[in-house]
Design a protein around this motif. Structure first.
Motif, short mmCIF file in Angstrom:
data_model
loop_
_atom_site.label_atom_id
_atom_site.label_comp_id
_atom_site.label_asym_id
_atom_site.label_seq_id
_atom_site.Cartn_x
_atom_site.Cartn_y
_atom_site.Cartn_z
N GLU A 21 1.56 27.76 52.30
CA GLU A 21 0.56 27.72 51.24
C GLU A 21 1.23 27.44 49.90
OE1 GLU A 21 -3.36 30.16 50.62
OE2 GLU A 21 -1.72 31.27 49.66
N ARG A 22 0.70 26.47 49.20
CA ARG A 22 1.21 26.08 47.89
C ARG A 22 0.13 26.34 46.84
NH1 ARG A 22 6.74 24.94 48.65
NH2 ARG A 22 6.96 23.72 50.57
N VAL A 23 0.56 26.54 45.60
CA VAL A 23 -0.37 26.69 44.49
C VAL A 23 -0.20 25.48 43.58
CG1 VAL A 23 -1.17 28.13 42.60
CG2 VAL A 23 -0.16 29.20 44.63
N TYR A 24 -1.28 24.70 43.48
CA TYR A 24 -1.24 23.46 42.72
C TYR A 24 -2.00 23.59 41.41
CZ TYR A 24 0.21 21.51 47.22
OH TYR A 24 0.87 21.25 48.40
N ASP A 25 -1.47 22.94 40.37
CA ASP A 25 -2.11 22.90 39.05
C ASP A 25 -3.27 21.91 39.13
OD1 ASP A 25 -2.79 22.54 36.37
OD2 ASP A 25 -0.72 22.76 35.69
N ALA A 26 -4.49 22.39 38.86
CA ALA A 26 -5.68 21.54 38.97
C ALA A 26 -6.01 20.81 37.68
CB ALA A 26 -6.88 22.38 39.42
N ARG A 27 -5.22 20.96 36.63
CA ARG A 27 -5.57 20.36 35.34
C ARG A 27 -5.58 18.84 35.32
NH1 ARG A 27 -1.98 24.19 31.49
NH2 ARG A 27 -0.58 23.93 33.30
N PRO A 28 -4.86 18.13 36.22
CA PRO A 28 -5.07 16.68 36.26
C PRO A 28 -6.49 16.27 36.63
CG PRO A 28 -2.97 17.23 37.27
CD PRO A 28 -3.68 18.53 37.03
N VAL A 29 -7.24 17.18 37.24
CA VAL A 29 -8.62 16.87 37.64
C VAL A 29 -9.63 17.51 36.69
CG1 VAL A 29 -10.35 17.15 39.47
CG2 VAL A 29 -7.98 16.58 40.05
N THR A 30 -9.37 18.74 36.24
CA THR A 30 -10.33 19.43 35.38
C THR A 30 -9.62 20.43 34.47
OG1 THR A 30 -12.32 20.81 35.34
CG2 THR A 30 -10.76 21.24 37.12
N ALA A 31 -10.17 20.62 33.28
CA ALA A 31 -9.60 21.59 32.35
C ALA A 31 -9.92 23.02 32.76
CB ALA A 31 -10.11 21.33 30.94
N ASP A 32 -11.01 23.20 33.52
CA ASP A 32 -11.39 24.54 33.95
C ASP A 32 -12.46 24.44 35.04
OD1 ASP A 32 -11.30 27.31 34.01
OD2 ASP A 32 -11.45 27.52 31.83
N ILE A 33 -12.75 25.57 35.66
CA ILE A 33 -13.74 25.62 36.74
C ILE A 33 -15.06 26.08 36.13
CG2 ILE A 33 -14.28 26.45 39.05
CD1 ILE A 33 -11.70 24.77 38.81
N THR A 34 -15.87 25.12 35.73
CA THR A 34 -17.13 25.39 35.04
C THR A 34 -18.31 24.97 35.91
OG1 THR A 34 -17.20 23.19 34.04
CG2 THR A 34 -16.00 24.91 32.83
N GLY A 35 -19.51 25.34 35.47
CA GLY A 35 -20.70 24.91 36.17
C GLY A 35 -20.85 23.41 36.20
N ASP A 36 -20.55 22.76 35.09
CA ASP A 36 -20.65 21.30 35.04
C ASP A 36 -19.68 20.65 36.03
OD1 ASP A 36 -22.63 21.38 33.13
OD2 ASP A 36 -21.28 20.99 31.43
N PHE A 37 -18.49 21.21 36.14
CA PHE A 37 -17.51 20.68 37.08
C PHE A 37 -18.02 20.81 38.52
CE2 PHE A 37 -13.82 21.65 39.87
CZ PHE A 37 -13.23 20.40 39.85
N LEU A 38 -18.58 21.95 38.86
CA LEU A 38 -19.12 22.15 40.21
C LEU A 38 -20.28 21.20 40.48
CD1 LEU A 38 -19.08 26.05 40.36
CD2 LEU A 38 -17.43 24.49 41.39
N ALA A 39 -21.15 21.02 39.49
CA ALA A 39 -22.30 20.15 39.67
C ALA A 39 -21.90 18.69 39.85
CB ALA A 39 -23.25 20.28 38.48
#
Length: 294
Positions: free
Chosen positions: A25-43
């Motif tokens: 299991e690795r932990v990857y930085d998601a910031r290349p895809v999104t600045a944060d995990i928001t409702g707009d991001f999920l939608a």
């Protein structure tokens, strides 16, 4: 794939936990895809974008991830919507009959905390209680769904929640009100992860809780009175559910309200766990009143 937000409060980094080709299991930085995990991001189909980025090897590992604080896996939701007495045995230990329609109440969104953050007992609280719950994260706006079968498409994923409750404020006497008993600071720890809906079968998940290492709750979502699709459909008839909203589905028997266990005390450690969704741990302390200068 598991979605987390790691780092100091207010400065959390979105991250993805996923296994590599070796099974580690690795932990990857998601910031290349999104600045944060928001409702707009999920939608915007954000979870699928993250999965694709991991598959293509586009996300760097997050240095020192295992040493970072774990925050709520989503940014503060617009709404925290709760279902009460959704397990027959919990209704019974609360002195109530099982409901025939969902019991609905709201919690302020500023009650959301990280899953392992130190948890304050309100200064005047005498009956502070734990509640392990499966929580649903909404992934698209829904209103007036025409059928239960449509509800599953509204779910982005699932998290663990601890619906901490002050029973003296909530229930007895002329001033007993659910809102007062459910609105206290840091009384909705969420996480550690958001797991996409496609990876979780909510029909038979084991839920457990412990206080100072002693077992309290041990049940299954198979015992829910109202399952997740039924809850989402029902709520949509009365309110607009927005992306990023969190719906708590109720707690099983084994809380202090039953009279079988003492309420949370200063220095207690409460742990909760749901299969596939991880584990929380809160150390409790007695908050103090503040004096404001005038």
């Amino acid at each position: 794939m598991k979605i987390a937000r790691l780092g100091a409060q207010g400065a959390e980094i979105p991250a993805v936990l996923a296994t590599d080709s070796t099974g580690a299991e690795r932990v990857y930085d998601a910031r290349p895809v999104t600045a944060d995990i928001t409702g707009d991001f999920l939608a915007g189909d954000g979870l699928a974008q993250l999965a694709a980025a991991v598959e293509r090897g586009e996300l760097p590992e997050l240095p020192g991830a295992r040493n970072l604080r774990v925050g709520s896996p989503i940014v503060r939701p617009n709404n925290v919507i709760c279902i009460g007495m959704n397990y027959a045995a919990h209704a019974a230990e609360s002195g109530a009959l099982p409901p025939t329609i969902p019991v609905v109440f709201l919690k302020p969104n500023n009650t959301v905390a990280g899953p392992n953050d130190a948890a304050p007992i309100p200064p005047l609280a005498a009956k502070y209680d734990w509640e392990v719950e499966l929580a649903v994260v909404i992934g698209r706006e829904v209103s007036y769904l025409s059928s239960v079968s449509e509800a599953a498409a509204a779910v982005a994923g699932y998290v663990i929640a601890n619906d901490l409750s002050e029973r003296e404020y909530q229930i007895p006497g002329a001033a007993g009100q659910w809102t007062k008993g459910k609105s206290l600071p840091k009384s909705t720890p969420l996480g550690p992860w958001l797991v996409p809906a496609s990876e979780i079968d909510t029909n038979n998940l084991r839920l457990r809780s412990w206080v100072n290492g002693e077992p309290r709750q041990d049940s299954s979502t198979a015992d829910l009175i109202f399952d997740v699709p039924t809850i989402i459909h029902h709520l949509s008839q009365y309110m607009v559910l927005e992306p990023g909203d969190v719906v708590l589905t109720g707690t099983p028997e084994g809380v202090a309200l039953s009279g079988r266990f003492p309420y949370i005390q200063n220095g207690d450690v409460v742990e909760i766990e749901i299969d596939g969704l991880g584990r929380q741990r809160q150390e409790f302390f007695r908050a103090t009143t503040t004096t404001q200068e005038v």
